[in-house]
Motif scaffolding. Structure first.
Motif, short mmCIF file in Angstrom:
data_model
loop_
_atom_site.label_atom_id
_atom_site.label_comp_id
_atom_site.label_asym_id
_atom_site.label_seq_id
_atom_site.Cartn_x
_atom_site.Cartn_y
_atom_site.Cartn_z
N ALA A 458 0.84 -1.20 0.00
CA ALA A 458 0.00 0.00 0.00
C ALA A 458 0.87 1.25 0.00
N ASN A 459 0.42 2.27 -0.71
CA ASN A 459 1.19 3.51 -0.81
C ASN A 459 1.47 4.13 0.55
N VAL A 460 0.49 4.02 1.46
CA VAL A 460 0.67 4.66 2.77
C VAL A 460 1.84 4.02 3.52
N LEU A 461 2.05 2.71 3.33
CA LEU A 461 3.17 2.05 3.99
C LEU A 461 4.49 2.40 3.31
N LYS A 462 4.46 2.50 1.99
CA LYS A 462 5.66 2.93 1.28
C LYS A 462 6.07 4.33 1.71
N GLN A 463 5.08 5.22 1.83
CA GLN A 463 5.37 6.59 2.23
C GLN A 463 5.91 6.65 3.65
N ARG A 464 5.36 5.81 4.52
CA ARG A 464 5.81 5.81 5.92
C ARG A 464 7.27 5.36 6.01
N ARG A 465 7.60 4.31 5.26
CA ARG A 465 8.99 3.85 5.27
C ARG A 465 9.92 4.92 4.71
N ARG A 466 9.45 5.59 3.66
CA ARG A 466 10.28 6.62 3.05
C ARG A 466 10.46 7.81 3.99
N MET A 467 9.40 8.17 4.70
CA MET A 467 9.51 9.27 5.66
C MET A 467 10.59 8.97 6.70
N ILE A 468 10.63 7.72 7.15
CA ILE A 468 11.60 7.35 8.18
C ILE A 468 13.00 7.28 7.59
N ASP A 469 13.12 6.70 6.41
CA ASP A 469 14.45 6.51 5.81
C ASP A 469 15.02 7.80 5.22
N GLU A 470 14.16 8.61 4.60
CA GLU A 470 14.65 9.73 3.81
C GLU A 470 14.24 11.10 4.34
N GLY A 471 13.30 11.15 5.28
CA GLY A 471 12.82 12.43 5.79
C GLY A 471 11.67 12.99 4.95
N THR A 472 11.12 14.09 5.40
CA THR A 472 9.96 14.71 4.76
C THR A 472 10.16 16.22 4.64
N VAL A 473 9.75 16.77 3.51
CA VAL A 473 9.75 18.22 3.32
C VAL A 473 8.37 18.62 2.83
N VAL A 474 7.77 19.59 3.53
CA VAL A 474 6.49 20.16 3.09
C VAL A 474 6.74 21.63 2.73
N ALA A 475 6.41 21.98 1.48
CA ALA A 475 6.64 23.35 1.00
C ALA A 475 5.31 24.04 0.76
N THR A 476 5.13 25.23 1.35
CA THR A 476 3.93 26.04 1.12
C THR A 476 4.33 27.24 0.25
N VAL A 477 3.72 27.32 -0.93
CA VAL A 477 4.09 28.33 -1.92
C VAL A 477 2.87 29.17 -2.28
N VAL A 478 3.03 30.48 -2.26
CA VAL A 478 1.96 31.40 -2.65
C VAL A 478 2.34 32.01 -4.00
N LEU A 479 1.44 31.91 -4.99
CA LEU A 479 1.67 32.45 -6.33
C LEU A 479 0.71 33.62 -6.58
N ASP A 480 1.24 34.67 -7.26
CA ASP A 480 0.38 35.83 -7.56
C ASP A 480 -0.39 35.60 -8.85
N LYS A 481 -1.04 36.66 -9.34
CA LYS A 481 -1.89 36.51 -10.52
C LYS A 481 -1.09 36.20 -11.78
N ASN A 482 0.21 36.40 -11.74
CA ASN A 482 1.07 36.07 -12.88
C ASN A 482 1.71 34.69 -12.74
N GLY A 483 1.38 34.01 -11.65
CA GLY A 483 1.96 32.68 -11.42
C GLY A 483 3.35 32.71 -10.86
N LEU A 484 3.77 33.81 -10.27
CA LEU A 484 5.10 33.94 -9.70
C LEU A 484 5.03 33.89 -8.17
#
Length: 558
Positions: A458-484
């Motif tokens: 299951a993907n959730v188990l693959k993701q859990r193993r990867r989180m432990i082995d490789e770490g996790t990064v969550v990026a929050t990005v705000v784009l303006d009306k021009n997509g920048l």
């Protein structure tokens, strides 16, 4: 696995005698077997496996019961050979699919009752209790229960009679002439079984590499009595398999001979204690103390028997090793591992032992004294069994592939004409010569994730193993009306990067430049932007840390 890669599964024919392992072949645990005779089915055992460190958060492994859903209406019964979790632990989970009568010994019935109650099935499952030597009429099968020794009370081998021939299913077994619980082995029963003309023996392979004699459980009791006497005035902590009623009795008797009372630490030990007393065991053994009751005594007058012999992180022994348990051992006290190491648990057990050793607490294992014997037969008993039964063929089960092939070689050296190595899902036809694998049925491994049952891939188990082995990064990005990108990108990193690490700024700059290089049309395609973000993060982290983290993004447009 894609659909095109899946094997062409078959339906077991309605004529003939067949055997299929849905679990328990190529692994130790998850025992779940089916016999088919002229379109009717018999299930033997329904157990769980134990997850290792590679499956974080997983409570247990389960054989995939999908095929049973197809044949449930033709299932005559489920016969349990004994009450170990790898043979009985999945009954409460799978019975709503099986919907058949369950046949167990009295002790196994007591152990099963708790599981059924927890699952809301108590009173709904037709549980039938058999006595040793009983014959179960499950037409077209007649199943005779044959008493055998093991590390749990009331273990049985099964003689499965059909019109095509008789199959001897050993279950987990050994020959013990001086057991602590149950009767000494009656060799005459096995000598007389030769008259039944055994077509096939489906046999336990666990200890096929063990050449030496395996001592009796009573020898362990004597050794423990002597060992405990060396620690007068000291705390004694002992751990063993909770299901080993004979060992619990041995420990209790040895403790009492040394003037100690026994305190149980761990839910599973109390569960077995309740089932054992209800089934008539622990006679003459003093009532075990709770931790609260034991606190009223001098610790040197108590033997603390606890769960956790396999290094389980939440068990009583682990807590004690960290100094957070109900017992606080000090220099000169002793911790005794009255158990074997199940493959895969070596490091977890070593970690606990090292924590005790660092505190100058004695750690005693089977390498130091006779504190454990196996409940499985070694080579000498296996040879003896083949001499008694003389089956036409042997099908090794209950073992990894190395065990199965060694078992087949041993059987051949005993004059067995035919040996067949199978894997989970193989359909073995037994009523023809030579026995032939005619195809496969659906099988596999499932994982129990607390209240959920998931495929092992299951993907959730693959993701859990990867989180432990490789770490996790969550990026929050705000784009303006021009997509920048507007302002700084917000990063949340777990198990990988400190928040003040310069790599944070490098990821920010890399993403901004990559988005600027996208065309206007691409900047307004969320999928392209998100893929770009993930690529930039992984590229920077791979270059600086050598890891490929799990990356998630929050994309906000204003």
């Amino acid at each position: 696995m894609s659909d095109k890669d899946k094997p062409d599964y078959i339906d077991i024919p309605d004529t003939g005698l067949f055997f299929v392992a849905l679990g328990g072949v190529g692994e130790i645990g998850m025992n779940f077997y089916l016999y088919a005779c002229d379109g009717s089915f018999l299930a033997v055992d329904c157990g769980i496996g134990f997850a290792g460190d590679g499956l974080p958060g997983i409570d247990m492994l389960l054989p995939d019961p999908s095929y049973c859903e197809k044949i449930a209406s033709r299932l005559k019964g489920l016969v349990i050979t004994h009450a170990h979790e790898d043979h009985i632990g999945a009954v409460s989970l799978f019975w709503p699919l099986l919907r058949c009568p369950v046949y167990v010994s009295g002790f196994a019935a007591e152990m099963l009752e708790t599981r059924l109650d927890e699952a809301g099935l108590l009173g709904r499952v037709p549980v039938n209790i058999f006595q040793e030597g009983d014959a179960l009429d499950l037409d077209p099968f007649e199943v005779e229960t044959v008493s055998i020794n093991h590390s749990i009370p009331e273990a049985s081998s099964l003689l499965i009679k059909t019109k095509y021939g008789n199959v001897f299913h050993t279950g987990d077994w050994r020959f013990d002439e001086e057991p602590v619980v149950g009767n000494p082995i009656n060799y005459n029963i096995f000598k007389n079984l030769k008259k039944e003309k055994i077509l096939a023996l489906v046999g336990d392979s666990t200890n096929v590499f063990v050449e030496e004699d395996i001592p009796s459980e009573s020898a362990v009791r004597s050794a423990l009595t002597d060992l405990f006497s060396r620690y007068q005035g000291k705390r004694l902590i002992v751990t063993c398999f909770a299901s080993n009623v004979g060992r619990i009795e041995s420990i209790a008797q040895a403790a009492e001979k040394n003037g100690r009372q026994v305190c149980l630490l761990g839910r599973s030990l109390w569960r077995v204690e309740g089932a054992g007393r209800a089934a008539g065991y622990f006679k003459g053994i003093n009532v075990f103390l709770t931790p609260e009751e034991a606190a009223e005594y001098n610790p040197a007058d108590i033997l603390y028997l606890c769960t956790g012999c396999q290094g389980e992180p939440r068990a009583a022994l682990s807590n004690i090793s960290y100094g957070t348990g109900a017992v606080k051992p000090v220099k000169g006290d002793a911790v005794i591992f009255s158990s074997r190491v199940i493959p895969g648990n070596e490091q977890a057990i070593a970690n606990i032992q090292n924590r005790f050793i660092a505190k100058e607490i004695d750690v005693i294992t089977v390498k130091d004294a006779l504190v454990h014997v196996s409940g499985h037969s070694g080579r000498k008993d296996m040879i003896k069994l083949y001499h008694y039964l003389k089956p036409d063929m042997v099908v090794p089960v209950h073992g990894e592939m190395a065990h199965l092939y060694e078992h087949a070689d041993l059987a051949a050296s005993c004059g067995i004409k035919e040996t067949v190595i199978i894997k989970d899902g193989d359909v073995l036809r037994l009523d023809i010569r030579p026995a032939t694998i005619i195809g496969q049925v659906e099988t596999g491994v499932l994982a129990r994730d607390r209240k959920k049952i998931l495929p092992l891939n299951a993907n959730v188990l693959k993701q859990r193993r990867r989180m432990i082995d490789e770490g996790t990064v969550v990026a929050t990005v705000v784009l303006d009306k021009n997509g920048l990108v507007v302002g700084n990108i917000q990063f949340s990193t777990m198990g990988l990067i400190e928040q003040d690490d310069p790599i944070i700024r490098e990821m920010d700059e890399s993403i901004k430049q990559a988005i600027m290089q996208l065309s206007e049309k691409q900047r307004f395609d969320d999928k392209i932007v998100i893929d770009t973000l993930k690529f930039c993060v992984r590229k920077v982290v791979m270059r600086t840390h050598g890891r490929r983290p799990l990356v998630d993004t929050h994309l906000v447009r204003i």
